[in-house]
Design an enzyme around this catalytic site. Structure first.
Site, PDB file in Angstrom:
ATOM      1  N   ASN A   1      -1.573   2.023   5.998  1.00 52.73           N
ATOM      2  CA  ASN A   1      -0.936   0.941   5.254  1.00 52.73           C
ATOM      3  C   ASN A   1      -0.271   0.256   6.631  1.00 52.73           C
ATOM      4  OD1 ASN A   1       1.147  -0.474   3.995  1.00 52.73           O
ATOM      5  ND2 ASN A   1       2.591   1.326   3.772  1.00 52.73           N
ATOM      6  N   GLY A   2      -0.469  -1.103   6.515  1.00 49.39           N
ATOM      7  CA  GLY A   2      -0.060  -2.227   7.499  1.00 49.39           C
ATOM      8  C   GLY A   2      -1.111  -2.822   7.680  1.00 49.39           C
TER       9      GLY A   2
ATOM     10  N   LYS B   1      13.689 -14.487 -10.748  1.00 44.04           N
ATOM     11  CA  LYS B   1      13.405 -13.356 -11.804  1.00 44.04           C
ATOM     12  C   LYS B   1      12.558 -14.020 -12.590  1.00 44.04           C
ATOM     13  CE  LYS B   1      14.561 -10.952 -10.273  1.00 44.04           C
ATOM     14  NZ  LYS B   1      14.849 -10.406  -8.771  1.00 44.04           N
TER      15      LYS B   1
ATOM     16  N   ARG C   1       5.345   0.048  -5.781  1.00 43.89           N
ATOM     17  CA  ARG C   1       5.237  -0.524  -4.622  1.00 43.89           C
ATOM     18  C   ARG C   1       4.165  -1.656  -4.869  1.00 43.89           C
ATOM     19  NH1 ARG C   1       6.620   2.388   0.046  1.00 43.89           N
ATOM     20  NH2 ARG C   1       5.155   1.125   1.449  1.00 43.89           N
TER      21      ARG C   1
ATOM     22  N   HIS D   1      19.230 -36.638  -6.952  1.00 46.31           N
ATOM     23  CA  HIS D   1      18.664 -36.709  -5.703  1.00 46.31           C
ATOM     24  C   HIS D   1      17.267 -36.610  -5.855  1.00 46.31           C
ATOM     25  CE1 HIS D   1      22.470 -37.522  -3.907  1.00 46.31           C
ATOM     26  NE2 HIS D   1      22.939 -36.392  -4.346  1.00 46.31           N
TER      27      HIS D   1
ATOM     28  N   TRP E   1      -2.809  -2.656  -1.698  1.00 46.61           N
ATOM     29  CA  TRP E   1      -2.571  -4.074  -2.016  1.00 46.61           C
ATOM     30  C   TRP E   1      -3.001  -4.947  -0.933  1.00 46.61           C
ATOM     31  CZ3 TRP E   1       0.685  -8.282   0.094  1.00 46.61           C
ATOM     32  CH2 TRP E   1       0.968  -9.145  -0.808  1.00 46.61           C
TER      33      TRP E   1
ATOM     34  N   CYS F   1       0.840  -1.260   0.151  1.00 45.96           N
ATOM     35  CA  CYS F   1       0.086   0.046  -0.012  1.00 45.96           C
ATOM     36  C   CYS F   1       0.839   1.200  -0.193  1.00 45.96           C
ATOM     37  CB  CYS F   1      -0.925   0.111   1.211  1.00 45.96           C
ATOM     38  SG  CYS F   1      -1.915  -1.480   1.496  1.00 45.96           S
TER      39      CYS F   1
ATOM     40  N   LYS G   1       6.281  -3.782  -4.404  1.00 42.10           N
ATOM     41  CA  LYS G   1       7.968  -3.658  -4.567  1.00 42.10           C
ATOM     42  C   LYS G   1       8.331  -3.635  -3.013  1.00 42.10           C
ATOM     43  CE  LYS G   1      11.862  -2.334  -6.215  1.00 42.10           C
ATOM     44  NZ  LYS G   1      12.590  -3.303  -6.821  1.00 42.10           N
TER      45      LYS G   1
ATOM     46  N   GLU H   1      18.315 -17.163  -7.969  1.00 41.82           N
ATOM     47  CA  GLU H   1      17.825 -15.811  -8.170  1.00 41.82           C
ATOM     48  C   GLU H   1      17.513 -15.701  -9.757  1.00 41.82           C
ATOM     49  OE1 GLU H   1      16.960 -13.089  -6.830  1.00 41.82           O
ATOM     50  OE2 GLU H   1      17.116 -11.504  -8.352  1.00 41.82           O
TER      51      GLU H   1
ATOM     52  N   GLU I   1       8.814 -14.278 -11.371  1.00 41.76           N
ATOM     53  CA  GLU I   1       8.255 -13.221 -11.087  1.00 41.76           C
ATOM     54  C   GLU I   1       7.557 -12.664 -12.339  1.00 41.76           C
ATOM     55  OE1 GLU I   1      11.501 -11.060  -8.884  1.00 41.76           O
ATOM     56  OE2 GLU I   1      10.050 -10.683  -7.527  1.00 41.76           O
TER      57      GLU I   1
HETATM   58  O1  M6R Z   1      13.084  -4.758  -0.009  1.00 43.53           O
HETATM   59  P1  M6R Z   1      13.671  -5.966   0.275  1.00 43.53           P
HETATM   60  O2  M6R Z   1      15.054  -6.453  -0.418  1.00 43.53           O
HETATM   61  O3  M6R Z   1      13.756  -6.385   1.659  1.00 43.53           O
HETATM   62  O4  M6R Z   1      12.414  -6.895  -0.517  1.00 43.53           O
HETATM   63  C1  M6R Z   1      12.680  -8.420  -0.478  1.00 43.53           C
HETATM   64  C2  M6R Z   1      11.947  -8.870  -1.442  1.00 43.53           C
HETATM   65  O5  M6R Z   1      10.385  -8.768  -1.417  1.00 43.53           O
HETATM   66  C3  M6R Z   1      12.342  -8.847  -2.910  1.00 43.53           C
HETATM   67  O6  M6R Z   1      13.613  -8.953  -2.891  1.00 43.53           O
HETATM   68  C4  M6R Z   1      11.424  -9.463  -3.954  1.00 43.53           C
HETATM   69  O7  M6R Z   1      11.882 -11.040  -3.931  1.00 43.53           O
HETATM   70  C5  M6R Z   1      11.633  -8.889  -5.184  1.00 43.53           C
HETATM   71  N1  M6R Z   1      10.528  -8.908  -5.901  1.00 43.53           N
HETATM   72  C6  M6R Z   1      12.617  -9.785  -5.882  1.00 43.53           C
HETATM   73  O8  M6R Z   1      12.746  -9.264  -7.433  1.00 43.53           O
END
Ligand code: M6R
Length: 602
Positions: free
Chosen positions: A99-100, A482, A27, A501, A75, A2, A597, A478, A485
């Site tokens: 927010n929260g 990526k 965000r 395994h 969100w 949010c 974000k 990673e 996502e």
């Molecule tokens: O802001 P942060 O680095 O603490 O966020 C952690 C994860 O939410 C963040 O890395 C998320 O996995 C991203 N979408 C990765 O691309």
């Protein structure tokens, strides 16, 4: 997650709110809304989906004269993304944005329901506005009613409330979710981060947890448990141009291309010819430290995993890494000779922040590695090293990961240097490789073009395995994150030696294996692992400097003498591959579905 924007002053308020919310789009959100009070007039608008929908709904509206205004991008947590659940939430004559998460909202809601209050939404937030009006109707003045409301809330919140009972006032409170106050010429702004107020406000105050208060006309009254307090504003220094796309198709693409430049900034003044200098730390910082524990989430967790190899191998210090959301509830054994490191791009990730608070309560020394100065995690940590990546707008993190990994690599050398556990030869070799890294991150047109061409073959199938060994295993994790996502295709990262395994059972021609095959690290071992997959007809895309006959597709990287340089080069390849696959699939690369974000809820 949010986003909140608020404004009190004479300017046209709709555009301020909508433009501010636009800046917070990165965000992540699934609905949005605004509310404005000017004189006796109260107006509010909400829309599900993108901000354009809200713009469309408000196109015939413009505010006029002095007033108060609040806006929100939601969100969804409690209740679906519907208009009724979108903020601002209305009581009888007041509006709130939040927010929260209010953890005790059910208890509060039951109390209000038994008083005969009618709820319109499924959200936790709506309890706030009804609670406020309950206290106000009991005879408390608006500020006292707000104060009593805040005292009843448990959980994380950043809140703005406006009411016809005090039409020249915005009430605010912060606990666990970010919020700042911006000061312009005779007007005041609120926002979840700097970007909405850049170019509008000249000074800023970052609210601390437990602070609340009100703004009446342009005067801010700030309180905490000790009563009203003085506060010092800081100049707002930020460059909005940085946040534009500069002709790239997506922010993520721009941010991939920026990695070479920002990496130069990350190491500037820190990586000298024979020495690592970190002004943020002093000589005594590591004196009583015999181990390191790192907590983070998502991509930041992957950079932490890579660094654990470096801390143990280069600095000879024990290092373990945990996902913050797991760490929080495992009753961890913590000893005071452990340095607690948190890694976060945003500095606002709720799980990471809470893990940090736990470690601090246990008396551990803390250090954060973060991209956002003044963020909650930075402010909560004993020390912080900023990654200097600049604003990252793509939800899928790229340059933040690159710079986090670089800072951790530097830190591993720094620890070795301070503890005298690294030889000068090894230090020199590492430093030479570091200084070469910005060059290794330059995206060559031929490489991007090749990946673009190859990407069309990887739009189907029943899944991807990214495999690697040693530091290339976290890179495989990673790469897979990526891809999933932004493409919504199933992808997993695996240590190459683990495939036999279990996961190799999935191998067939529709299983795509992205093999990270650096020449400087366990090349023959990973080659054997890839051969095992190839023998089972898996489709192999090899990323390596060394041509590999059994690969169906081959993306050639440069020969290098250092694994970390290979690491960064292969990182770019995996980022571009995810980007190109996602674009071909027609997805919104910068704002993938369901993602945010800045993940400010648990
Ligand atoms: O802001 P942060 O680095 O603490 O966020 C952690 C994860 O939410 C963040 O890395 C998320 O996995 C991203 N979408 C990765 O691309």
């Amino acid at each position: 997650m949010c986003g909140i924007v608020g404004y009190i002053g004479p300017k046209e308020k709709k555009e301020i709110l909508l433009d501010g919310l636009q800046e917070l789009e990165y965000r992540g959100y699934d609905s949005a809304g605004i509310a404005v009070i000017e004189g006796e007039k109260l107006n509010s608008f909400k829309a599900v989906g993108k901000l354009e929908n809200l713009r469309e709904k408000t196109k015939n509206y413009a505010s006029d004269g002095f007033g108060v205004a609040i806006g929100h991008t939601r969100w969804a947590t409690h209740g679906k993304p519907t208009e009724l659940n979108a903020h601002p939430h209305l009581g009888s004559y007041s509006y709130v944005v939040h927010n929260g998460i209010i953890e005790n909202y059910q208890e509060l809601k039951n109390e209000l329901l038994s008083d005969g209050v009618n709820f319109l939404s499924q959200t936790d937030t709506e309890t706030i506005v009804h609670l406020f009006e309950k206290y106000h109707k009991e005879g408390f003045d608006p500020f006292e009613a707000f104060k009593r409301t805040i005292e009843r809330l448990e959980g994380a919140y950043a809140i703005l409330l406006i009411t016809e009972a005090a039409p020249d006032t915005i009430f605010f409170a912060k606990n666990g979710s970010p919020m700042l106050i911006g000061f312009g010429e005779g007007d005041v702004y609120f926002a979840s981060s700097d970007t909405p107020i850049i170019g509008k406000a000249n000074e800023v105050y970052y609210l601390e947890d437990g602070e609340y208060g009100y703004v009446q006309n342009a005067a801010v009254h700030l309180f905490d448990t000790q009563g009203e307090k003085h506060f010092t504003k800081a100049p707002l220094v930020a460059d909005k141009a940085m946040a534009q796309k500069d002709g790239y198709r997506f922010f993520m693409e721009k941010e991939i291309y920026e990695q070479s430049r920002v990496m130069g900034e990350t190491i500037m003044g820190r990586v000298l010819e024979n020495e690592i200098v970190l002004d943020e730390l002093d000589a005594s910082f590591f004196e009583d430290i015999n181990a390191i524990k790192i907590c983070a989430c998502g991509t930041s967790y992957h950079s932490a995993l890579a660094s654990a190899y470096l801390f143990e191998r280069l600095a000879k210090i024990r290092c373990d890494v945990e996902i913050a959301s797991e760490f929080r509830y495992k009753y961890p054994l913590l000893t005071k000779d452990t340095l607690f490191i948190t890694i976060s791009q945003s500095g606002e990730t709720a799980d990471t922040l809470e893990a940090l608070k736990m470690a601090k309560r246990a008396g551990l020394k803390s250090l954060s590695i973060c991209n956002v100065d003044n963020s909650s995690i930075v402010r909560e940590s004993d020390r912080a090293i900023l990654t200097r990546a600049g604003i990252e707008k793509g939800v899928a993190s790229t340059k933040a990961f690159a710079t986090q990994t670089m800072v951790l690599w530097m830190l591993s050398l720094y620890v070795g240097q301070e503890k005298k556990t690294i030889s000068s030869d090894v230090l020199k070799r590492e430093i030479d490789a570091m200084l070469h890294t910005p060059k290794a991150l330059i995206v060559e047109d031929t490489l991007h073009e090749r990946i673009h061409r190859l990407s069309k073959r990887y739009l189907h199938g029943h899944g991807f395995f990214f495999i690697g060994r040693d530091i290339f295993y976290p890179l495989a994790l990673e790469g897979a994150l990526k891809l999933k996502e932004i493409s919504y295709l199933h992808a997993e990262g695996y240590p190459a030696g683990e495939m036999k395994h279990g996961p190799i059972a999935l191998a067939d021609s529709e299983l795509f294996t992205i093999a990270l095959m650096p020449k400087t690290m366990h090349y023959d071992k990973i080659k054997s692992n890839v051969e095992e997959l190839s023998a089972r007809d898996a489709t192999i895309c090899a990323i390596s400097p060394e041509p590999f006959d059994l690969a169906d597709d081959f993306i050639q990287t440069q020969y290098s003498s250092h694994p970390m340089v290979e690491f960064f080069e292969m990182m770019v390849v995996t980022q571009l591959l995810a980007l190109e696959i996602s674009i071909r699939l027609g997805n919104d690369v910068d704002m993938p579905r369901n993602l945010a974000k800045s993940v400010t809820v648990e």
